[in-house]
Design an enzyme around this catalytic site. Structure first.
Site, PDB file in Angstrom:
ATOM      1  N   CYS A   2      -9.842  11.112  20.999  1.00  0.00           N
ATOM      2  CA  CYS A   2     -10.932  10.513  20.231  1.00  0.00           C
ATOM      3  C   CYS A   2     -10.698  11.003  18.811  1.00  0.00           C
ATOM      4  CB  CYS A   2     -12.341  10.956  20.622  1.00  0.00           C
ATOM      5  SG  CYS A   2     -12.925  10.286  22.187  1.00  0.00           S
ATOM      6  N   ARG A  27      -5.577   8.063  18.290  1.00  0.00           N
ATOM      7  CA  ARG A  27      -6.289   8.964  19.189  1.00  0.00           C
ATOM      8  C   ARG A  27      -7.178   8.209  20.178  1.00  0.00           C
ATOM      9  NH1 ARG A  27      -6.047  14.182  17.602  1.00  0.00           N
ATOM     10  NH2 ARG A  27      -7.867  14.688  18.848  1.00  0.00           N
ATOM     11  N   TRP A  74     -11.494   7.340  22.929  1.00  0.00           N
ATOM     12  CA  TRP A  74     -10.623   7.176  24.095  1.00  0.00           C
ATOM     13  C   TRP A  74     -11.507   7.547  25.279  1.00  0.00           C
ATOM     14  CZ3 TRP A  74      -5.388  10.050  25.321  1.00  0.00           C
ATOM     15  CH2 TRP A  74      -4.728   9.347  26.330  1.00  0.00           C
ATOM     16  N   ASN A 100     -15.707  14.653  20.448  1.00  0.00           N
ATOM     17  CA  ASN A 100     -14.366  14.482  21.007  1.00  0.00           C
ATOM     18  C   ASN A 100     -14.175  15.619  22.009  1.00  0.00           C
ATOM     19  OD1 ASN A 100     -11.583  14.272  21.458  1.00  0.00           O
ATOM     20  ND2 ASN A 100     -11.085  15.404  19.601  1.00  0.00           N
ATOM     21  N   GLY A 101     -13.793  15.302  23.231  1.00  0.00           N
ATOM     22  CA  GLY A 101     -13.592  16.353  24.232  1.00  0.00           C
ATOM     23  C   GLY A 101     -14.303  15.987  25.524  1.00  0.00           C
ATOM     24  N   GLU A 479      15.917  17.984  34.321  1.00  0.00           N
ATOM     25  CA  GLU A 479      15.237  17.570  33.094  1.00  0.00           C
ATOM     26  C   GLU A 479      15.839  18.286  31.877  1.00  0.00           C
ATOM     27  OE1 GLU A 479      13.477  15.378  31.884  1.00  0.00           O
ATOM     28  OE2 GLU A 479      12.380  16.211  30.201  1.00  0.00           O
ATOM     29  N   LYS A 483      17.372  16.315  28.696  1.00  0.00           N
ATOM     30  CA  LYS A 483      16.914  16.540  27.316  1.00  0.00           C
ATOM     31  C   LYS A 483      18.102  16.819  26.421  1.00  0.00           C
ATOM     32  CE  LYS A 483      13.864  15.264  27.136  1.00  0.00           C
ATOM     33  NZ  LYS A 483      12.927  14.708  28.063  1.00  0.00           N
ATOM     34  N   GLU A 486      20.340  13.670  25.880  1.00  0.00           N
ATOM     35  CA  GLU A 486      19.653  12.625  25.109  1.00  0.00           C
ATOM     36  C   GLU A 486      19.731  12.852  23.608  1.00  0.00           C
ATOM     37  OE1 GLU A 486      15.540  12.739  26.740  1.00  0.00           O
ATOM     38  OE2 GLU A 486      15.637  10.580  26.432  1.00  0.00           O
ATOM     39  N   HIS A 502      29.507  22.803  46.063  1.00  0.00           N
ATOM     40  CA  HIS A 502      30.056  21.616  46.728  1.00  0.00           C
ATOM     41  C   HIS A 502      30.737  20.664  45.740  1.00  0.00           C
ATOM     42  CE1 HIS A 502      28.238  22.881  50.456  1.00  0.00           C
ATOM     43  NE2 HIS A 502      27.099  23.079  49.799  1.00  0.00           N
ATOM     44  N   LYS A 601      12.006   4.201  23.028  1.00  0.00           N
ATOM     45  CA  LYS A 601      10.890   4.964  23.617  1.00  0.00           C
ATOM     46  C   LYS A 601      10.388   4.284  24.879  1.00  0.00           C
ATOM     47  CE  LYS A 601       7.879   8.213  23.897  1.00  0.00           C
ATOM     48  NZ  LYS A 601       8.401   9.444  24.522  1.00  0.00           N
TER      49      LYS A 601
HETATM   50  O1  M6R Z   1       7.482   5.483  29.605  1.00  0.00           O
HETATM   51  P1  M6R Z   1       8.161   5.991  30.865  1.00  0.00           P
HETATM   52  O2  M6R Z   1       7.678   7.359  31.248  1.00  0.00           O
HETATM   53  O3  M6R Z   1       8.091   5.027  31.984  1.00  0.00           O
HETATM   54  O4  M6R Z   1       9.691   6.142  30.447  1.00  0.00           O
HETATM   55  C1  M6R Z   1      10.641   6.495  31.394  1.00  0.00           C
HETATM   56  C2  M6R Z   1      11.940   6.882  30.742  1.00  0.00           C
HETATM   57  O5  M6R Z   1      12.460   5.811  30.003  1.00  0.00           O
HETATM   58  C3  M6R Z   1      11.778   8.095  29.821  1.00  0.00           C
HETATM   59  O6  M6R Z   1      11.250   9.194  30.508  1.00  0.00           O
HETATM   60  C4  M6R Z   1      13.124   8.502  29.207  1.00  0.00           C
HETATM   61  O7  M6R Z   1      13.978   9.015  30.195  1.00  0.00           O
HETATM   62  C5  M6R Z   1      12.901   9.501  28.086  1.00  0.00           C
HETATM   63  N1  M6R Z   1      13.671   9.155  26.957  1.00  0.00           N
HETATM   64  C6  M6R Z   1      13.213  10.893  28.475  1.00  0.00           C
HETATM   65  O8  M6R Z   1      13.101  11.805  27.441  1.00  0.00           O
END
Ligand code: M6R
Length: 606
Positions: A2, A27, A74, A100-101, A479, A483, A486, A502, A601
């Site tokens: 919010c 927000r 929100w 907000n909260g 993960e 990261k 990427e 393995h 994104k």
């Molecule tokens: O919006 P989503 O969570 O569905 O997106 C899924 C993936 O595209 C997303 O997590 C992607 O792997 C990111 N770039 C990871 O950092």
């Protein structure tokens, strides 16, 4: 989430409020509202939907006055309609508040207020604040707000005005508030960009601060009424830097936002007194026999943690699928399947199509989603919002840790409902979950971040990296590797530590940094054996260890210490260190972390 704006001075308040709210729409945009006055009267206008709905009406019939408060919502409690929009006023309209909260104990407060004759108009938790302030009011608005806040539990940024007072009273706990200091005028907002057009002199209010704003000054106290000194900072950020909150990149800003994001994910949902979790979803926890978790990328790894947690705590069989595979593999689905889709954006086409596939087979559907109103939320039976706030950096950070926390709550909720967790076990885990914002704050302490940066720079020129983890932290390793690749473009593999022998063990030589997630767990000894296997082949071990574990530090070339956490919630804390490792590796290599090459994104193509 919010957004809040407040103004007192010589300008027409409506203009300041609308321009400020426009910078805060990120927000929330379920509704918007303003209250404008002059110290002798207050007029309120509020409207469901985006700010444009309200500003259109105000352009036709403006509200005159040089004092005002505004809000963009929100929704958390109550539908996103005109009535639930803020501001909320007392029945006589003399006191007006925005909030907000989440007020966690609002139900019991509301029952008490109703019993004492108050009538409520909205379904919001926020409205109780207006009534509590009204009850406590005896001519001093500041004092009434202070007394009212003494009764509430939860998170708030609250801004209040009274028809008889030319002043604004505000307070914050958890939810952000910044004050702008002008010449003969004062401002308030949830975030700096809302105020930059008017002033660059800002006071960042801390948790537990209260402030009274007048035309020509302000007074800050704590909630006990004791005066508090806060510095006035001069903000010289340009508009883009302001959106990044002064951080170099969105990704770093979002990494540092995690304590707040986690608070927003957890707040109002955990009940320590009973060991119960309230997820506010209609799903019948007895109505399915198996769970399919479906997602992509980072969200998929959050799902893998979810699998571990649900199977351990609720003893329901879970399978996890990459969405692009699920939708074409003719999955076995029935009415006794619960399909849980996980997505930050709620728009990823593979996940959306997989959701449709699951629905076709008769599954009940639940989403663990960040983006409100996104395509998936419109097709799901139920949504467990993670409330992490907008995530702009392409590499997901705060959404991941919030998703994992949502799975902690889901597993607890299922375990309690299905009788696999007794009250003591549930309370223990609930306590561990509640600790997460604080532990993540600790994980971001400057000396820890410096150490991660040093290690990242030491290995930044490696060609490959290996990440290992076990049990609930195997997905942490996956993960961590994602990261790194990427944003730094270094090839990285994430493996279950026991699986290394393995195959991937063939990669190990003196040039291979191996990150091992070896924090406190029932399988720690086995993980340490895997560390020895790496060392025996001259691999460079970077160990993630729990604070104080000097014993196992002996086996590593470099150590990243993280705060001790209950094993079941440790993936949240551990992920933060690996996000920073990836971040500082990428920046050492001069990469654009917010816009890594070839990525988007939200991936809305197959
Ligand atoms: O919006 P989503 O969570 O569905 O997106 C899924 C993936 O595209 C997303 O997590 C992607 O792997 C990111 N770039 C990871 O950092």
């Amino acid at each position: 989430m919010c957004g809040i704006v407040g103004y007192i001075g010589t300008r027409q308040a409506q203009d300041v409020l609308i321009s400020g709210l426009a910078k805060l729409e990120y927000r929330g945009y379920d509704s918007a509202g303003v209250a404008v006055g002059d110290g002798a009267c207050i007029a309120v206008k509020k409207k469901a939907g985006k700010l444009a709905n309200l500003s259109g009406e105000l352009a036709e019939s403006p509200l005159a006055g040089t004092l005002g408060i505004g809000h963009t919502r929100w929704a958390t409690h109550g539908l996103p309609n005109d009535t639930n929009a803020h501001p909320h006023a007392t029945e006589d309209g003399r006191i007006v508040i925005i909030h907000n909260g989440i007020i966690e104990n609002y139900l019991s407060l509301k029952e008490g207020l109703i019993a004492r004759g108050h009538t409520f108009k909205s379904e919001t938790d926020s409205e109780v604040l207006a009534h509590l302030i009204e009850e406590a009011y005896a001519g001093d608005l500041y004092e009434a707000v202070r007394v009212a806040l003494g009764q509430v539990r939860g998170a708030y940024g609250i801004v209040v005005t009274h028809v008889d007072h030319r002043e604004i009273v505000a307070a914050r706990t958890v939810s952000p508030l910044v004050m702008g200091v002008g010449e003969g005028e004062m401002f308030l907002a949830s975030d700096v960009p809302a105020l930059l057009a008017y002033t660059r002199n800002m006071v960042f209010l801390h948790d537990g601060d209260m402030v009274v704003l007048h035309d020509d000054g302000f007074r800050i106290t704590d909630l006990a009424g004791q005066p508090v000194e806060r510095p006035i900072d001069h903000i010289d950020w340009d508009a883009e830097a302001a959106e990044k909150g002064g951080f170099d990149t969105y990704m770093l800003k979002e990494i540092y936002e995690q304590p707040q994001a986690l608070t927003n994910t957890l707040i109002g949902r955990l009940h320590d007194d009973t060991g119960e979790v309230n997820l506010d979803i209609g799903l019948d926890p007895q109505s399915f026999k198996r769970i399919s978790i479906i997602a992509c990328g980072t969200a998929y790894y959050a799902g893998l943690v979810g699998e571990y947690l649900i199977e351990q705590l609720a003893r329901i069989p879970v399978e996890v699928d990459v969405a692009s595979e699920y939708r074409y593999r003719n999955p076995i689905v029935s009415e006794q399947t619960l399909a849980v889709v996980v997505s930050q954006s709620g728009e990823t086409i593979d996940t959306l199509e997989a959701l449709r596939e699951a629905k076709k087979g008769g599954a009940k559907t639940l989403g663990v989603i960040n983006a409100k109103g996104s395509s998936m939320t419109r097709e799901l039976d139920d949504t467990l919002y993670i409330h992490a706030g907008p995530e702009i950096g392409v590499a997901s950070t705060k959404a991941y840790t919030s998703m994992v926390s949502a799975f902690v709550m889901l597993a607890l909720w299922l375990g309690r409902a299905r009788g696999t967790l007794d009250e003591t076990q549930a309370r223990d885990l609930l306590h561990a979950a509640r600790e997460l914002p604080r532990l993540v704050e600790e994980a971001l302490a400057p000396e820890r971040v410096e150490q991660i940066k040093r290690v990242a720079e030491k290995y930044a020129h490696a060609r490959d990296y290996l990440f290992l983890g076990r049990g609930v932290n195997a997905p942490t390793a996956f993960e961590g590797a994602l990261k790194l690749k990427e944003i730094s473009y270094i090839h990285a593999e994430g493996y279950a530590a026991g699986e290394m022998k393995h195959g991937p063990i063939a990669l190990i030589d003196a040039n291979l940094p191996v990150v091992v997630v070896a924090t406190e767990s029932r399988l720690l000894e086995k993980t340490i054996s895997n560390v020895q296997e790496v060392r025996a082949r001259s691999g460079q071990v970077i160990a993630l260890l729990s604070d104080g574990d000097t014993e196992n530090a002996r086996h590593a070339d470099d150590v990243l210490y993280v705060p001790r956490a209950h094993e079941m919630v440790s993936p949240v804390v551990n992920a933060v260190a690996l996000q920073l490792l990836a971040y500082f590796t990428a920046t050492a290599l001069g990469k654009d972390v917010d816009k890594p090459r070839n990525l988007a994104k939200s991936v809305t193509v197959e």
